[in-house]
Design an enzyme around this catalytic site. Structure first.
Site, PDB file in Angstrom:
ATOM      1  N   ARG A 122      73.177  -7.502  33.771  1.00  0.00           N
ATOM      2  CA  ARG A 122      74.352  -8.340  33.547  1.00  0.00           C
ATOM      3  C   ARG A 122      75.667  -7.644  33.899  1.00  0.00           C
ATOM      4  O   ARG A 122      76.483  -7.333  33.036  1.00  0.00           O
ATOM      5  CB  ARG A 122      74.376  -8.827  32.093  1.00  0.00           C
ATOM      6  CG  ARG A 122      73.215  -9.743  31.784  1.00  0.00           C
ATOM      7  CD  ARG A 122      73.196 -10.177  30.362  1.00  0.00           C
ATOM      8  NE  ARG A 122      73.940 -11.397  30.127  1.00  0.00           N
ATOM      9  CZ  ARG A 122      74.040 -11.977  28.941  1.00  0.00           C
ATOM     10  NH1 ARG A 122      73.455 -11.458  27.910  1.00  0.00           N
ATOM     11  NH2 ARG A 122      74.731 -13.081  28.794  1.00  0.00           N
ATOM     12  N   ARG A 398      73.022 -14.132  15.441  1.00  0.00           N
ATOM     13  CA  ARG A 398      74.096 -14.187  16.448  1.00  0.00           C
ATOM     14  C   ARG A 398      74.313 -15.618  16.921  1.00  0.00           C
ATOM     15  O   ARG A 398      75.430 -15.978  17.303  1.00  0.00           O
ATOM     16  CB  ARG A 398      73.724 -13.323  17.663  1.00  0.00           C
ATOM     17  CG  ARG A 398      73.692 -11.844  17.370  1.00  0.00           C
ATOM     18  CD  ARG A 398      73.527 -11.063  18.644  1.00  0.00           C
ATOM     19  NE  ARG A 398      74.468 -11.568  19.632  1.00  0.00           N
ATOM     20  CZ  ARG A 398      74.288 -11.520  20.953  1.00  0.00           C
ATOM     21  NH1 ARG A 398      73.207 -10.980  21.440  1.00  0.00           N
ATOM     22  NH2 ARG A 398      75.190 -11.991  21.774  1.00  0.00           N
TER      23      ARG A 398
END
Ligand code: UD1
Length: 419
Positions: A122, A398
């Site tokens: 990423r 999360r």
């Protein structure tokens, strides 16, 4: 540390309400930096990623008040520290969204590089390149991005690859740039539309919302507003898969089904009876076992990578053979070995998982690895015979608001216990 224990095998039934979207709340909270007055955000979810964002903003001088259960008053209008510290950024990659807004408002920023994560490398090269194209000078050293721009100047930007947060970073920066910015090959996710709608309410001039070409006419300043975050389509879809995998029947409220067409199409293909109303979806398996489906993840409006792991769990117990190809992240398969430990017949070849559906899974002791992989383990646990224990529940917190409470409302036997 907390873990979840699930006694599986029970068909889910009942009604739950979806929370506000995580992937909308985070960019909009960062967009509050651009405003000269405070913003009030409603329908915000109770998630650790939201807390991390607030901690990061507070560390830079922002203030916030939790006005009611899901309404946040946030004053990021006068930041005193323009550094996004490694210790806060490393826990949440979306922290990179702080870069565009501080650079546009204050002309300089120092933001830690987020680094890799469990689902792939990423990189943030497209964030940096596109901001450079607006005139920023960017240097990366000692793990930090140092960005400067006396004035950002609107430009024609073409993204080589469709990217959600880089589109968001750039468009936030462009709202206060001089002149017009055109973003070609912009991501079209509903959460980007939500951010654009909020920014326009704040006084920005963004056109082409929901398309791959966004045109942003820079303005002098933006104001704080009150804005309600859109519902979380990934959370909603995860609960629908929970009902499907247990051959159950549930209704999910507070949704916008129009943004979920690719997922709903696949749920119909597995044999679910789907009914959509104004702001709710009812899924009914009528007691049937799901049928296997082939999936290829892609950018919106196609099938989302954030639902890949959940459908892999579904295919694991579905009737027939299937394949799921992951086209967005190169390493989003951490759930495969864990599902295999429950008896799933999965073979990973390159970026495709081949699956032969088995009649049933068996409960096992599992380790949560990343957010959506963890969700897939919960779904598998709900369908499995016997008890499943999932460690490292913080990954789930999360992105899923009180997951065990919502599942209990649907009749699941699930508990959060402390080690
Ligand atoms: C966002 C979502 C995440 C979702 C993903 C894809 C948020 C907070 N997160 O993540 O839930 O799974 O979109 O829908 O909204 N890339 C580069 N260089 C860059 C940026 C991206 O190569 O500078 C690559 C990535 O490695 C990936 C692809 O582009 O292969 C798409 O990633 P991107 O859309 O940027 O994902 P995120 O915005 O990080």
């Amino acid at each position: 540390m907390y873990k979840l224990t699930i006694h599986g095998g029970k068909a889910l039934s009942g009604t739950i309400k979806t929370a506000g979207s995580k992937n909308s709340s985070l960019p909009i909270l960062f967009a509050s930096i651009l405003a000269d007055t405070p913003i009030t955000l409603t329908n915000t979810p109770h998630l650790s990623d939201v807390s991390t964002t607030l901690r990061l903003l507070m560390n830079m001088g922002a203030e916030f008040i939790l006005e009611s259960d899901n309404a946040l008053f946030v004053d990021s209008s006068k930041l005193t520290n323009l550094v996004a510290d490694y210790h806060l950024v490393k826990t949440m990659r979306a922290s990179i969204l702080v870069l565009g807004p501080i650079l546009a408002k204050y002309g300089r920023a120092k933001v830690s590089l987020p680094g890799g994560c469990a689902i792939g490398t990423r990189p943030v090269d497209l964030h940096l390149k596109s901001l450079e194209e607006l005139g920023a000078t960017i240097e990366v050293k000692n793990g930090y991005i140092y960005a400067q721009a006396k004035t950002l100047i609107g430009a024609e930007i073409y993204f080589d690859q469709v990217t959600v947060t880089a589109t968001e970073n750039l468009l936030m920066a462009a709202t206060l740039a001089k002149g017009t910015t055109t973003i070609h090959n912009a991501a079209q996710e509903p959460e980007i539309c939500d951010l654009c709608n909020c920014l326009n309410k704040m006084g920005a001039k963004i056109f082409g919302i929901g398309t791959s070409i966004l045109v942003i006419e820079g303005v002098e300043s933006l104001n704080g507003v009150s804005y309600s975050v859109c519902p979380d389509r990934i959370e909603a879809a995860t609960y629908l898969v929970a009902a499907a995998i247990t051959s159950g029947s549930i209704t999910v409220k507070n949704i916008r089904y129009q943004s979920m067409r690719a997922v709903l199409g696949k749920l119909i293909e597995i044999g679910a009876d789907i009914k959509t109303r104004n702001n709710s979806i009812t899924l009914d398996m009528k007691g049937r076992r799901p049928k296997a489906v082939n999936i290829k993840t892609s950018t919106y409006p196609n099938f989302p990578t954030d639902m890949q792991a959940q459908f892999t769990a579904l295919n694991a117990i579905a009737e027939g053979h299937s394949s799921i190809t992951e086209n967005i992240f190169e390493n989003r398969f951490m759930h495969i070995p864990e599902l295999a430990r429950m008896g799933a017949d999965l073979t990973l070849e390159g970026n495709t998982v081949f699956c032969r559906g088995v009649e049933s899974l068996t409960g096992a002791h599992l380790m949560a690895t990343d957010l959506r992989a963890s969700a897939s383990l919960v779904l598998a646990g709900l369908a499995a015979n016997g008890t499943t224990t999932i460690e490292r529940v913080y990954h789930l917190d999360r992105g899923y608001e009180t997951i065990e409470e919502k599942l209990k409302l649907l009749g699941a036997q699930i508990e959060r216990v402390q080690d």
